[in-house]
Design a protein around this motif. Structure first.
Motif, PDB file in Angstrom:
ATOM      1  N   GLY A 223      24.996   1.791  18.084  1.00 51.59           N
ATOM      2  CA  GLY A 223      26.019   1.304  18.961  1.00 51.59           C
ATOM      3  C   GLY A 223      25.877   0.853  20.298  1.00 51.59           C
ATOM      4  N   VAL A 224      24.366   0.720  20.717  1.00 51.70           N
ATOM      5  CA  VAL A 224      24.217   0.639  22.380  1.00 51.70           C
ATOM      6  C   VAL A 224      24.691  -0.843  22.775  1.00 51.70           C
ATOM      7  CG1 VAL A 224      22.331   2.231  22.362  1.00 51.70           C
ATOM      8  CG2 VAL A 224      21.986  -0.273  22.004  1.00 51.70           C
ATOM      9  N   ASP A 225      24.818  -0.924  23.838  1.00 50.12           N
ATOM     10  CA  ASP A 225      25.294  -2.134  24.408  1.00 50.12           C
ATOM     11  C   ASP A 225      24.315  -3.262  24.738  1.00 50.12           C
ATOM     12  OD1 ASP A 225      24.163  -1.604  26.909  1.00 50.12           O
ATOM     13  OD2 ASP A 225      26.266  -1.001  27.648  1.00 50.12           O
ATOM     14  N   ALA A 226      24.231  -4.364  24.900  1.00 52.12           N
ATOM     15  CA  ALA A 226      23.267  -5.453  25.179  1.00 52.12           C
ATOM     16  C   ALA A 226      22.235  -5.085  26.430  1.00 52.12           C
ATOM     17  CB  ALA A 226      23.987  -6.845  25.698  1.00 52.12           C
ATOM     18  N   THR A 227      22.663  -4.306  27.526  1.00 57.21           N
ATOM     19  CA  THR A 227      21.898  -4.079  28.409  1.00 57.21           C
ATOM     20  C   THR A 227      20.743  -3.019  27.949  1.00 57.21           C
ATOM     21  OG1 THR A 227      23.422  -2.455  29.448  1.00 57.21           O
ATOM     22  CG2 THR A 227      23.366  -4.445  30.376  1.00 57.21           C
ATOM     23  N   ILE A 228      21.078  -2.086  27.188  1.00 58.32           N
ATOM     24  CA  ILE A 228      20.206  -1.245  26.503  1.00 58.32           C
ATOM     25  C   ILE A 228      19.150  -2.015  25.817  1.00 58.32           C
ATOM     26  CG2 ILE A 228      19.924   0.928  25.059  1.00 58.32           C
ATOM     27  CD1 ILE A 228      21.259   1.537  27.526  1.00 58.32           C
ATOM     28  N   ILE A 229      19.426  -2.891  25.017  1.00 58.25           N
ATOM     29  CA  ILE A 229      18.744  -3.680  23.926  1.00 58.25           C
ATOM     30  C   ILE A 229      17.646  -4.540  24.646  1.00 58.25           C
ATOM     31  CG2 ILE A 229      18.474  -5.408  22.394  1.00 58.25           C
ATOM     32  CD1 ILE A 229      21.337  -4.560  21.239  1.00 58.25           C
TER      33      ILE A 229
ATOM     34  N   LEU B  97       3.383 -10.353  31.846  1.00 56.41           N
ATOM     35  CA  LEU B  97       4.245  -9.367  31.476  1.00 56.41           C
ATOM     36  C   LEU B  97       5.274  -8.958  32.177  1.00 56.41           C
ATOM     37  CD1 LEU B  97       1.372  -7.019  30.038  1.00 56.41           C
ATOM     38  CD2 LEU B  97       2.850  -8.406  28.657  1.00 56.41           C
ATOM     39  N   GLY B  98       5.061  -9.145  33.530  1.00 57.24           N
ATOM     40  CA  GLY B  98       6.218  -9.079  34.265  1.00 57.24           C
ATOM     41  C   GLY B  98       7.137 -10.110  34.319  1.00 57.24           C
ATOM     42  N   VAL B  99       6.962 -11.259  34.167  1.00 55.80           N
ATOM     43  CA  VAL B  99       7.778 -12.230  33.853  1.00 55.80           C
ATOM     44  C   VAL B  99       8.653 -11.972  32.340  1.00 55.80           C
ATOM     45  CG1 VAL B  99       7.995 -14.950  33.204  1.00 55.80           C
ATOM     46  CG2 VAL B  99       6.601 -13.954  35.177  1.00 55.80           C
ATOM     47  N   GLY B 100       7.801 -11.659  31.281  1.00 55.68           N
ATOM     48  CA  GLY B 100       8.366 -11.199  30.195  1.00 55.68           C
ATOM     49  C   GLY B 100       9.709 -10.056  30.316  1.00 55.68           C
ATOM     50  N   ALA B 101       9.370  -9.324  31.121  1.00 56.34           N
ATOM     51  CA  ALA B 101      10.197  -8.009  31.232  1.00 56.34           C
ATOM     52  C   ALA B 101      11.313  -8.486  32.081  1.00 56.34           C
ATOM     53  CB  ALA B 101       9.583  -7.052  32.109  1.00 56.34           C
ATOM     54  N   ILE B 102      11.009  -9.505  33.024  1.00 61.73           N
ATOM     55  CA  ILE B 102      12.237 -10.041  33.851  1.00 61.73           C
ATOM     56  C   ILE B 102      13.183 -10.712  32.877  1.00 61.73           C
ATOM     57  CG2 ILE B 102      12.893 -11.564  35.798  1.00 61.73           C
ATOM     58  CD1 ILE B 102      10.509 -10.550  37.290  1.00 61.73           C
ATOM     59  N   VAL B 103      12.649 -11.679  32.141  1.00 61.31           N
ATOM     60  CA  VAL B 103      13.441 -12.518  31.389  1.00 61.31           C
ATOM     61  C   VAL B 103      14.249 -11.872  30.545  1.00 61.31           C
ATOM     62  CG1 VAL B 103      12.996 -14.162  29.564  1.00 61.31           C
ATOM     63  CG2 VAL B 103      11.636 -14.493  31.354  1.00 61.31           C
ATOM     64  N   SER B 104      13.664 -10.658  29.724  1.00 59.67           N
ATOM     65  CA  SER B 104      14.250  -9.709  28.738  1.00 59.67           C
ATOM     66  C   SER B 104      15.583  -9.159  29.410  1.00 59.67           C
ATOM     67  CB  SER B 104      13.401  -8.804  28.026  1.00 59.67           C
ATOM     68  OG  SER B 104      12.170  -9.224  27.777  1.00 59.67           O
ATOM     69  N   LEU B 105      15.391  -8.645  30.573  1.00 61.56           N
ATOM     70  CA  LEU B 105      16.398  -7.778  31.383  1.00 61.56           C
ATOM     71  C   LEU B 105      17.479  -8.969  31.829  1.00 61.56           C
ATOM     72  CD1 LEU B 105      14.278  -5.407  33.751  1.00 61.56           C
ATOM     73  CD2 LEU B 105      15.883  -5.066  31.844  1.00 61.56           C
ATOM     74  N   PHE B 106      17.082 -10.297  32.329  1.00 67.35           N
ATOM     75  CA  PHE B 106      17.693 -11.253  32.431  1.00 67.35           C
ATOM     76  C   PHE B 106      18.793 -11.628  31.532  1.00 67.35           C
ATOM     77  CE2 PHE B 106      17.966 -15.971  32.365  1.00 67.35           C
ATOM     78  CZ  PHE B 106      18.671 -16.459  33.506  1.00 67.35           C
TER      79      PHE B 106
ATOM     80  N   TYR C 108      24.335 -11.830  29.700  1.00 66.89           N
ATOM     81  CA  TYR C 108      25.063 -11.630  28.353  1.00 66.89           C
ATOM     82  C   TYR C 108      26.591 -10.738  28.731  1.00 66.89           C
ATOM     83  CZ  TYR C 108      26.880 -11.638  23.545  1.00 66.89           C
ATOM     84  OH  TYR C 108      27.844 -11.812  22.571  1.00 66.89           O
ATOM     85  N   GLU C 109      26.082  -9.699  29.357  1.00 62.07           N
ATOM     86  CA  GLU C 109      26.832  -8.748  29.697  1.00 62.07           C
ATOM     87  C   GLU C 109      27.941  -9.094  30.718  1.00 62.07           C
ATOM     88  OE1 GLU C 109      27.705  -5.167  28.668  1.00 62.07           O
ATOM     89  OE2 GLU C 109      26.514  -6.241  26.938  1.00 62.07           O
ATOM     90  N   TYR C 110      27.574  -9.990  31.604  1.00 63.15           N
ATOM     91  CA  TYR C 110      28.631 -10.622  32.468  1.00 63.15           C
ATOM     92  C   TYR C 110      29.136 -11.800  31.991  1.00 63.15           C
ATOM     93  CZ  TYR C 110      26.393  -7.846  36.270  1.00 63.15           C
ATOM     94  OH  TYR C 110      25.820  -6.775  36.903  1.00 63.15           O
ATOM     95  N   GLY C 111      28.949 -12.067  30.686  1.00 67.53           N
ATOM     96  CA  GLY C 111      29.886 -13.232  30.082  1.00 67.53           C
ATOM     97  C   GLY C 111      29.155 -14.527  30.005  1.00 67.53           C
ATOM     98  N   ILE C 112      27.949 -14.615  30.226  1.00 67.93           N
ATOM     99  CA  ILE C 112      27.396 -16.111  30.038  1.00 67.93           C
ATOM    100  C   ILE C 112      26.820 -16.171  28.354  1.00 67.93           C
ATOM    101  CG2 ILE C 112      25.331 -17.277  30.785  1.00 67.93           C
ATOM    102  CD1 ILE C 112      27.358 -16.721  32.980  1.00 67.93           C
ATOM    103  N   SER C 113      27.297 -17.017  27.963  1.00 70.02           N
ATOM    104  CA  SER C 113      26.848 -17.347  26.411  1.00 70.02           C
ATOM    105  C   SER C 113      25.542 -17.289  26.242  1.00 70.02           C
ATOM    106  CB  SER C 113      27.622 -18.616  25.956  1.00 70.02           C
ATOM    107  OG  SER C 113      27.113 -19.617  26.345  1.00 70.02           O
ATOM    108  N   LEU C 114      25.255 -17.092  25.139  1.00 67.01           N
ATOM    109  CA  LEU C 114      23.791 -17.131  24.549  1.00 67.01           C
ATOM    110  C   LEU C 114      22.908 -18.413  24.718  1.00 67.01           C
ATOM    111  CD1 LEU C 114      23.152 -14.635  21.762  1.00 67.01           C
ATOM    112  CD2 LEU C 114      22.614 -14.240  24.076  1.00 67.01           C
ATOM    113  N   GLY C 115      23.928 -19.601  24.493  1.00 64.54           N
ATOM    114  CA  GLY C 115      23.360 -20.789  24.448  1.00 64.54           C
ATOM    115  C   GLY C 115      23.202 -21.300  26.021  1.00 64.54           C
ATOM    116  N   VAL C 116      23.889 -21.043  26.902  1.00 64.81           N
ATOM    117  CA  VAL C 116      23.791 -21.234  28.384  1.00 64.81           C
ATOM    118  C   VAL C 116      22.439 -20.383  28.693  1.00 64.81           C
ATOM    119  CG1 VAL C 116      24.603 -21.172  30.624  1.00 64.81           C
ATOM    120  CG2 VAL C 116      26.164 -21.601  28.818  1.00 64.81           C
TER     121      VAL C 116
END
Length: 413
Positions: free
Chosen positions: A55-61, A362-371, A376-384
């Protein structure tokens, strides 16, 4: 026209097979890579399914997705020096044992209170995996050159891409059928096979003598890159492919959009399986058609395919089709930009430059994952969010054209 493309593709596949037949070391390394990278990503669906069950949130994932990339960022200064001082076989044995140990220990994670252990094991395990990859990719330009090197990079990029997505795809089925813990144990057994193959590997490579201290070798690398700005620009262009780090995006889409169509683990697995189809077919069709003049078009094609996915991401079956189109371009883009870096780097700096290149990628990959997770947690849709990722490839294509006009790029082969 279709017939011509079909026969051209068959001819290029024959080049893959011919090179593997003529280069026994490459053939053995390819088999090791196939199993090792498959194993590296096989547990991922089990990990993401475990997190969703907790049941973790999007930021943990998103954080866990980032942890798959971050080790390569932090270890690059050390790994680059080790690559130029220690024999590749010895490194691969140590790294494989590390992967076996961490994968077995994942079985012990039962509840959200053990997230700290999950973070630690994922970090160490993927650090070993990314280092293993860097070892092999720094070895290739020492034993191959020109067009053979490009084809070898394409073979390895196909294997990496196939292992990355198909590993998670099959893991989705395994998790669905036999559970999370059994998936971890099966994964550990794959690394045992890798250890046996690596132990029997013969690498006739003379390591260049280097008595410099670690710190001095690190600073020498920075000096080399500063004196060769083209290499740095090529590293940044290759890192742009890191914007296809869609792990968090796929997991969130499966959780919120597809759960009413398929189980979460199956949704993640099937989307990655679809992407694997494109990743494997793409270089067979595009690999021999890409050159320095056409590379910008490849960046644009990647942008358009991601934008298409953004339009249909809420619909599971359309997303499967979009995943194929996204993967179709990615492998060729990755392998060609990687070969350009190798082609413009001097032999004595191969290991360190490849390590720092992987650090940026790999740094870019990590930043993109966190991004992805935080937006998404801030309310931006996955499509955007997906649209934003696509736009970055348009910018990368423009950047490449600037580099091509400013510097003299050597044609591969």
């Amino acid at each position: 026209m279709k017939t011509l493309i079909f026969y051209d593709t068959l001819a290029f596949m024959k080049r893959y097979w011919t090179l593997l037949q003529n280069e026994p070391l490459l053939r053995r390394l390819s088999l090791i890579q196939l199993i090792a990278y498959f194993g590296a990503w096989f547990s991922n669906v089990a990990i993401y399914t475990l997190l969703i069950q907790m049941g973790v949130d999007a930021t943990i994932i998103a954080l866990v997705a980032a942890l798959h990339f971050l080790p390569g960022v932090f270890q690059a200064p050390l790994s680059g020096v080790l690559l130029d001082r220690i024999h590749p076989k010895r490194l691969m044995v140590i790294l494989t044992i590390t992967e076996i140990t961490c994968t077995v220990l994942l079985v012990s994670i039962n509840d959200i209170g053990m997230l700290w252990l999950l973070y630690l094991l994922v970090f160490i395990r993927m650090g070993a995996s990314s280092f293993h990859f860097t070892v092999e990719m720094s070895l290739l330009p020492r034993v191959l050159e020109g067009k053979s090197l490009q084809i070898a990079n394409e073979i390895h990029s196909i294997i990496w891409s196939l292992s990355y997505t198909l590993g998670m795809a099959l893991s989705g089925l395994v998790v669905y059928w036999v559970g999370i813990k059994m998936a971890f144990l099966l994964d550990a057994s794959l690394f045992v096979v890798v250890l046996v193959l690596v132990s029997g590997l013969t690498i006739e490579l003379e390591m260049l003598p280097n008595d410099s201290r670690f710190v001095r070798m690190m600073f020498d690398t920075f000096g080399y890159i500063r004196a060769n700005p083209l290499v740095f620009h090529l590293m940044l262009l290759h890192a742009a492919v890191g914007f296809t780090a869609f792990d968090a995006l796929i997991a969130l889409a499966a959780k919120h959009f597809y759960v009413h169509v398929v189980a979460v683990s199956l949704g993640i697995g099937l989307l990655n399986a679809a992407r694997a189809v494109g990743l494997v077919i793409g270089p067979m069709v595009l690999g021999h058609r890409i050159n320095n003049n056409r590379l910008a078009l490849l960046f644009l094609a990647e942008a358009l395919s991601i934008l298409f996915w953004a339009m249909v991401i809420e619909h599971f079956y359309w997303s499967l089709i979009a995943s194929v189109t996204v993967g179709f371009v990615t492998t060729t883009l990755w392998s060609y930009t990687y070969t350009l870096i190798q082609h413009h780097t001097d032999n004595e700096f191969y290991g360190r430059v490849v390590a720092y290149n992987d650090m940026i990628f790999l740094g870019v990959g990590a930043i993109v994952s966190l991004f992805i997770g935080y937006l998404y947690e801030y309310g931006i849709s996955l499509g955007v969010i997906t649209v934003i990722l696509g736009v970055f490839f348009v910018l990368a294509g423009i950047y490449y054209e600037w580099v091509r006009r400013r510097y003299s790029l050597k044609e591969i082969g």
